[in-house]
Design an enzyme around this catalytic site. Structure first.
Site, PDB file in Angstrom:
ATOM      1  N   TYR A   1      40.009  77.199  63.907  1.00  0.00           N
ATOM      2  CA  TYR A   1      39.228  75.988  63.644  1.00  0.00           C
ATOM      3  C   TYR A   1      39.997  74.750  64.122  1.00  0.00           C
ATOM      4  CZ  TYR A   1      36.314  72.649  61.130  1.00  0.00           C
ATOM      5  OH  TYR A   1      35.474  71.626  60.827  1.00  0.00           O
ATOM      6  N   SER A  55      30.797  78.019  51.657  1.00  0.00           N
ATOM      7  CA  SER A  55      31.380  76.819  51.039  1.00  0.00           C
ATOM      8  C   SER A  55      31.767  77.004  49.583  1.00  0.00           C
ATOM      9  CB  SER A  55      30.445  75.611  51.189  1.00  0.00           C
ATOM     10  OG  SER A  55      30.364  75.264  52.538  1.00  0.00           O
ATOM     11  N   SER A  56      32.358  78.153  49.286  1.00  0.00           N
ATOM     12  CA  SER A  56      32.864  78.342  47.920  1.00  0.00           C
ATOM     13  C   SER A  56      33.964  77.329  47.611  1.00  0.00           C
ATOM     14  CB  SER A  56      33.383  79.772  47.724  1.00  0.00           C
ATOM     15  OG  SER A  56      34.368  80.080  48.688  1.00  0.00           O
ATOM     16  N   ASP A  69      30.215  70.457  54.645  1.00  0.00           N
ATOM     17  CA  ASP A  69      30.136  71.337  53.469  1.00  0.00           C
ATOM     18  C   ASP A  69      30.079  70.541  52.173  1.00  0.00           C
ATOM     19  OD1 ASP A  69      30.534  73.105  55.495  1.00  0.00           O
ATOM     20  OD2 ASP A  69      32.539  73.733  54.867  1.00  0.00           O
ATOM     21  N   HIS A  80      30.132  73.257  64.053  1.00  0.00           N
ATOM     22  CA  HIS A  80      31.235  72.640  64.801  1.00  0.00           C
ATOM     23  C   HIS A  80      30.785  71.379  65.526  1.00  0.00           C
ATOM     24  CE1 HIS A  80      34.056  75.841  63.872  1.00  0.00           C
ATOM     25  NE2 HIS A  80      33.062  76.689  64.057  1.00  0.00           N
ATOM     26  N   GLY A  94      32.162  81.925  53.904  1.00  0.00           N
ATOM     27  CA  GLY A  94      31.511  80.939  54.776  1.00  0.00           C
ATOM     28  C   GLY A  94      30.316  80.271  54.122  1.00  0.00           C
TER      29      GLY A  94
HETATM   30  C1  GLA Z   1      33.561  74.740  58.231  1.00  0.00           C
HETATM   31  C2  GLA Z   1      33.959  73.272  58.037  1.00  0.00           C
HETATM   32  C3  GLA Z   1      32.802  72.336  58.337  1.00  0.00           C
HETATM   33  C4  GLA Z   1      32.157  72.653  59.677  1.00  0.00           C
HETATM   34  C5  GLA Z   1      31.896  74.157  59.827  1.00  0.00           C
HETATM   35  C6  GLA Z   1      31.422  74.532  61.197  1.00  0.00           C
HETATM   36  O1  GLA Z   1      32.613  75.128  57.288  1.00  0.00           O
HETATM   37  O2  GLA Z   1      34.403  73.051  56.723  1.00  0.00           O
HETATM   38  O3  GLA Z   1      33.233  70.992  58.282  1.00  0.00           O
HETATM   39  O4  GLA Z   1      32.934  72.161  60.740  1.00  0.00           O
HETATM   40  O5  GLA Z   1      33.042  74.940  59.538  1.00  0.00           O
HETATM   41  O6  GLA Z   1      30.212  73.923  61.458  1.00  0.00           O
END
Ligand code: GLA
Length: 335
Positions: free
Chosen positions: A199, A108-109, A150, A21, A106
């Site tokens: 988020y 990044s799929s 990501d 974040h 979490g």
């Molecule tokens: C998700 C978002 C990223 C980042 C993370 C937290 O993965 O896609 O851009 O903000 O949360 O670090």
């Protein structure tokens, strides 16, 4: 007649070692591409992008000239449609998608899907251009105002290294991951809840804090947040202290000081729990258990939070659960 154009495009997922974040406030992050990946194989040609998935029942079919490729799409097809809308390929594609990544955990799929589809459709820009395009696709598909981490981590990964990314300048410094350390990703078993709405709310709070006290990236002293009211004060303090922890962690990793690196991870988790408030009881107890396990240098939630995975830095063999992930190279295409 020429043979149809055979293509195989693959993109890794990523795990973020530290710096969560912070990308939304032009901060510092330290993710690494991992050896779990999504692959799109098929042939180019025709008027439609038509893909099937080994894990999904529906077929995605998008007219490359559709005014709004997302109009008739749903589920995972929205990500494909959003990439079509961004790439605007001159010919279609017919193929299949397969992945070894856990979906929606979490890791990044969705970034891996976007990046591999963009490459399969013929996008041939730099890794940064690929990441920027796929970030815009992610915004279109999910509505989540995510940062660049990501998509950039999976596009620009370097084998054996984590990436110290400065999200303000987009500069990338590969940081070697020392031999003799294991990186484990463990799913909490908790599906990410509120990931989208939470988020966006947190990101809006960070923006508001920045409007009041200026770019958080330029603030080194956490005392600067004193005049903000809650919860803006804690949100801003998280970002400021997390940026500092990324620098500390990267330096510790470079000199092989895993104890210091582990402490930075533990402090990061506490900050995400108490100041940024994106942890859950399930994540907290998992992190606490791992941090109490002999041979574990440090563990923390990774990614957006609200459920999903934790990451641990550990001596070889200290942990047997979860995925043992290796720092891997970024996305590529062969034809
Ligand atoms: C998700 C978002 C990223 C980042 C993370 C937290 O993965 O896609 O851009 O903000 O949360 O670090």
């Amino acid at each position: 007649m020429t043979e149809p154009h055979q293509v195989a495009a693959t993109s890794p997922g990523r795990v973020n070692l530290i710096g969560d974040h912070t990308d939304v406030a032009d901060g510092l992050v330290l993710p690494m591409a991992i050896d779990l990946a999504t692959t799109v194989t098929g042939t180019r040609g025709g008027q439609f992008v038509e893909v099937t998935s080994a894990d999904e029942p529906d077929i995605v079919r998008i007219d490359i000239d559709a005014a709004d490729p997302l109009a008739a799409s749903s589920g995972w097809g929205r990500y494909v449609a959003a990439v079509v809308a961004e790439v605007r390929p001159s010919t279609g594609f017919r193929g299949t998608v397969g992945t070894t990544l856990p979906v929606g955990a979490g890791l990044s799929s969705s970034a891996a899907l976007e990046v591999s589809v963009a490459l399969a459709l013929g996008f041939d820009g730099t890794p940064l251009e690929l990441a920027e395009l796929c970030r815009r696709a992610e915004h279109r598909a999910s509505g989540v105002p995510c940062g660049i981490m990501d998509q950039l981590a999976v596009s620009a990964g370097v084998a054996g290294h984590a990436l110290l990314i400065d999200c303000a300048t987009r500069s990338i410094e590969p940081v070697p991951v020392p031999n003799g350390v294991e990186i484990r990703v463990i799913h909490s078993g908790q599906k990410r809840r509120l990931a989208e709405s939470g988020y966006a709310t947190r990101t809006a709070e960070v923006r508001e804090a920045e409007e009041r006290i200026g770019p958080l990236r330029e603030i080194a002293d956490p005392a600067a947040v004193a005049d903000l009211e809650e919860p803006l004060r804690r949100r801003a303090r998280h970002v400021i202290t997390e940026n500092a922890r990324v620098i500390e962690f990267a330096a510790a990793l470079r000199r092989g000081d895993l104890a210091v690196a582990g402490e930075a991870m533990k402090a990061s988790h506490r900050s995400l729990r108490d100041d940024y408030e994106v942890s859950t009881d399930v994540l907290d107890s998992l992190v606490e258990r791992l941090n109490g396990t002999p041979g574990v240098h440090g563990a923390r939630l990774t990614g957006a939070g609200f459920g999903g995975c934790v990451v641990a830095l550990a001596e070889p063999g200290a942990l047997t659960e979860g995925w043992l992930v290796r720092p891997s190279s970024g996305a590529s295409v062969s034809r």
